[in-house]
Write a protein that holds these residues in place. Structure first.
Motif, short mmCIF file in Angstrom:
data_model
loop_
_atom_site.label_atom_id
_atom_site.label_comp_id
_atom_site.label_asym_id
_atom_site.label_seq_id
_atom_site.Cartn_x
_atom_site.Cartn_y
_atom_site.Cartn_z
N LEU A 58 0.91 -1.17 -0.04
CA LEU A 58 0.17 -0.06 -0.11
C LEU A 58 0.86 1.15 -0.16
CD1 LEU A 58 -2.93 1.28 0.32
CD2 LEU A 58 -2.52 0.95 2.68
N ASP A 59 2.06 1.08 0.76
CA ASP A 59 2.71 2.36 0.73
C ASP A 59 3.44 2.60 -0.58
OD1 ASP A 59 2.27 2.82 3.55
OD2 ASP A 59 3.96 1.98 4.23
N GLU A 61 2.34 1.63 -3.59
CA GLU A 61 1.41 2.22 -4.32
C GLU A 61 0.79 3.70 -4.24
OE1 GLU A 61 -3.37 1.13 -5.44
OE2 GLU A 61 -1.96 -0.52 -4.56
N THR A 62 0.98 3.90 -2.91
CA THR A 62 0.60 5.44 -2.77
C THR A 62 1.63 6.46 -3.10
OG1 THR A 62 -0.71 4.64 -0.67
CG2 THR A 62 -0.05 6.89 -0.86
N THR A 63 2.96 5.97 -2.76
CA THR A 63 4.02 6.90 -3.29
C THR A 63 3.80 6.99 -5.04
OG1 THR A 63 5.41 5.13 -3.18
CG2 THR A 63 5.54 6.65 -1.50
N ALA A 65 1.05 6.81 -6.79
CA ALA A 65 -0.10 7.40 -7.16
C ALA A 65 0.32 8.89 -6.92
CB ALA A 65 -1.22 7.00 -6.34
N ALA A 66 1.06 9.30 -5.94
CA ALA A 66 1.38 10.65 -5.57
C ALA A 66 2.14 11.57 -6.67
CB ALA A 66 2.01 10.62 -4.24
#
Length: 174
Positions: A58-59, A61-63, A65-66
């Motif tokens: 999740l981390d 994927e979040t970075t 997407a950011a």
């Protein structure tokens, strides 16, 4: 009460009296308990490990997407191909009339209505007899107040001069 022979036969039949049989049961119980603890620990570790891996995914994927993708283009100056002339009207949002700030009469008019003027240009001369009279009255009031102030100052100096002598020498001797 039981006779003594009955007590001895019961003691012989009990598992605690027979040392070998009781030792095997406790050893088996410890083995079962150890296996159960190992299974519970394995389940806990696998559950925690799967959550750690999910959190890491999740981390990442979040970075990803950011981050925003930006395409950069360098501008280059070229000659214009054609000049575009478009028709249009300029209209104000708010139209407000301009009034004089004082009462008076127009002595001289320099520009007509609708004429183009620049900032700072004089539009007209206004003669204001009432305002001129008020100005003269204010000037004369100022002069009167200044004169009264001077008279009061001289009077105060005269009075304070005698009081200085009295303060300096109360008996009148120097």
């Amino acid at each position: 009460m039981l006779p003594q022979t009955d007590i001895q036969t019961m003691a012989e039949r009990s598992p605690a009296a027979n040392g070998g049989d009781a030792g095997q049961r406790t050893h088996k119980q410890w083995l079962v308990l150890a296996v159960a603890v190992i299974l519970v620990a394995a389940l806990l570790i696998s559950g925690i490990w799967s959550r750690v891996r999910a959190r890491a995914a999740l981390d990442t994927e979040t970075t990803q997407a950011a981050l925003t993708a930006v395409s950069v283009v360098s501008p280059k100056q070229t000659t214009p191909a054609e000049e575009i002339i478009l028709p249009g009207n300029v209209q104000p949002y708010i139209s407000s009339p301009i009034y004089a700030r004082t009462n008076g009469y127009l002595k001289k008019w320099y520009f007509d209505i609708g004429a183009h003027v620049k900032q700072g240009e004089l539009l007209a001369l206004i003669e204001t007899p009432e305002v001129d009279q008020q100005l003269e009255q204010a000037r004369s009031n100022l002069l009167t107040a200044q004169a009264k102030s001077r008279v009061g100052f001289h009077h105060q100096n005269a009075v304070s001069g005698t009081s200085e002598k009295q303060r300096c020498c109360p008996t009148g001797r120097r």
